[in-house]
Design an enzyme around this catalytic site. Sequence first.
Site, PDB file in Angstrom:
ATOM      1  CG  ASP A  13      -1.997  -1.010   1.224  1.00 34.19           C
ATOM      2  OD1 ASP A  13      -2.108  -1.731   0.215  1.00 34.19           O
ATOM      3  OD2 ASP A  13      -2.758  -1.082   2.213  1.00 34.19           O
ATOM      4  CD  GLU A 211     -26.958  -2.313   7.045  1.00 34.35           C
ATOM      5  OE1 GLU A 211     -27.395  -1.554   7.931  1.00 34.35           O
ATOM      6  OE2 GLU A 211     -27.689  -3.038   6.341  1.00 34.35           O
ATOM      7  N   GLY A 212     -20.991  -0.597   7.942  1.00 29.37           N
ATOM      8  CA  GLY A 212     -20.075   0.367   8.562  1.00 29.37           C
ATOM      9  C   GLY A 212     -20.317   0.500  10.050  1.00 29.37           C
ATOM     10  CE  LYS A 213     -21.045   6.907  11.530  1.00 28.67           C
ATOM     11  NZ  LYS A 213     -20.148   7.965  11.222  1.00 28.67           N
ATOM     12  CG  ASP A 242      -9.265  -6.365   4.322  1.00 32.43           C
ATOM     13  OD1 ASP A 242     -10.129  -6.888   3.599  1.00 32.43           O
ATOM     14  OD2 ASP A 242      -8.414  -5.557   3.900  1.00 32.43           O
TER      15      ASP A 242
HETATM   16  P1  ADP Z   1     -15.699  -2.012   4.299  1.00 33.16           P
HETATM   17  O1  ADP Z   1     -14.586  -1.600   5.198  1.00 33.16           O
HETATM   18  O2  ADP Z   1     -15.455  -3.283   3.558  1.00 33.16           O
HETATM   19  O3  ADP Z   1     -16.239  -0.919   3.427  1.00 33.16           O
HETATM   20  P2  ADP Z   1     -17.706  -1.561   6.354  1.00 33.16           P
HETATM   21  O4  ADP Z   1     -17.504  -0.106   6.190  1.00 33.16           O
HETATM   22  O5  ADP Z   1     -19.100  -2.078   6.387  1.00 33.16           O
HETATM   23  O6  ADP Z   1     -16.934  -2.416   5.243  1.00 33.16           O
HETATM   24  O7  ADP Z   1     -16.943  -1.989   7.701  1.00 33.16           O
HETATM   25  C1  ADP Z   1     -16.766  -3.327   8.060  1.00 33.16           C
HETATM   26  C2  ADP Z   1     -16.937  -3.479   9.554  1.00 33.16           C
HETATM   27  O8  ADP Z   1     -15.976  -2.658  10.229  1.00 33.16           O
HETATM   28  C3  ADP Z   1     -18.274  -3.036  10.098  1.00 33.16           C
HETATM   29  O9  ADP Z   1     -19.218  -4.077  10.032  1.00 33.16           O
HETATM   30  C4  ADP Z   1     -17.932  -2.651  11.530  1.00 33.16           C
HETATM   31  O10 ADP Z   1     -17.845  -3.814  12.338  1.00 33.16           O
HETATM   32  C5  ADP Z   1     -16.531  -2.078  11.394  1.00 33.16           C
HETATM   33  N1  ADP Z   1     -16.513  -0.604  11.228  1.00 33.16           N
HETATM   34  C6  ADP Z   1     -16.333   0.091  10.080  1.00 33.16           C
HETATM   35  N2  ADP Z   1     -16.357   1.419  10.295  1.00 33.16           N
HETATM   36  C7  ADP Z   1     -16.557   1.576  11.619  1.00 33.16           C
HETATM   37  C8  ADP Z   1     -16.680   2.712  12.495  1.00 33.16           C
HETATM   38  N3  ADP Z   1     -16.589   3.972  12.038  1.00 33.16           N
HETATM   39  N4  ADP Z   1     -16.868   2.470  13.822  1.00 33.16           N
HETATM   40  C9  ADP Z   1     -16.956   1.206  14.302  1.00 33.16           C
HETATM   41  N5  ADP Z   1     -16.845   0.109  13.539  1.00 33.16           N
HETATM   42  C10 ADP Z   1     -16.655   0.279  12.224  1.00 33.16           C
END
Ligand code: ADP
EC number: 2.7.1.15
Length: 292
Positions: A13, A211-213, A242
């Site tokens: 990276d 779904e991220g956070k 990951d």
């Molecule tokens: P990617 O990183 O593949 O885009 P996501 O954004 O859905 O996928 O993040 C994957 C996982 O990482 C989420 O399901 C959550 O457990 C954690 N995560 C991501 N962003 C946050 C955040 N801002 N705060 C807490 N946990 C997070």
Amino acid sequence: MVKISVIGSSSMDLVVTSSKRPSAGETVLGESFKTVPGGKGANQAVAAAKLGAEVYMIGRVGDDHYGKIILDNFKKNGVNIDYVEPVTHMESGTAHIILAEGDNSIVVVKGANDFITPEYVESAKEIIKASDIVLIQQEIPEETVEYVASLCKEVNVPLLLNPAPARQLKEEVIEQVTYLTPNEHETMVLFKEKAKEEVLHKYANKLFITEGKAGVRYFNGKEEVLVPSYKVEAVDTTGAGDTFNAAFAVALAEKKSFDESIRFANRAASLSVTKFGAQGGMPTREQVEGNL
Ligand code: ADP
């Protein structure tokens, strides 16, 4: 100790931080530049090893300087590299990352990762068969993902496909994989115009949408469940997915329930976003369990 095979990309990276993301034709002054080992496959392998699994990486590097650093990094993190063979006259994969305005944009150059062919993976068939779970992503050729899906089905080894980066999948492949973990964008690419509720119901206990956070959503056969994430101060979300996938695979291999496995993975991923770099922030088992 559970045994996990990770079939996927390894790369270097090249990370730039900037207060502003350049638009087309624009040049901006950045603040810092770092090179750190990455690639979705390598990230997931390292994360799983840090969480205490016995991890076999099945991948390829170039015969360049970056390739040596990538291999050293696997060794340092306790990942087995018997199935990571350098490709001659080929550069290692690279990811060109811009961290700006609180988010990342990434260009990936595949390099040696394009040589992770079905024939190459077939040479690691014995270790795949002996695994408690296999973890795969999409920074490798499509036909390899298809081959692994049918192989795992045939030898009856659970397969977790993290369908990132986004691309469409044959219905047959979706049927063959055991677990599928798209984020919201990947879900849209995979299932196009279909409503989220419809696909969640169709793929009960298989489809886990991150779904991220907000958390992780799935359908358990009776009802839709949203397992919430942990609230943290996010510094760098590169590699959150990951870490999530690796931790989810470790927990599933340990025969934890879906809810428990997601909680464990959410906790690991939330810890990873509090530190810089995809691998830099990956927590150890003790760190994840410290606060569950
Ligand atoms: P990617 O990183 O593949 O885009 P996501 O954004 O859905 O996928 O993040 C994957 C996982 O990482 C989420 O399901 C959550 O457990 C954690 N995560 C991501 N962003 C946050 C955040 N801002 N705060 C807490 N946990 C997070």
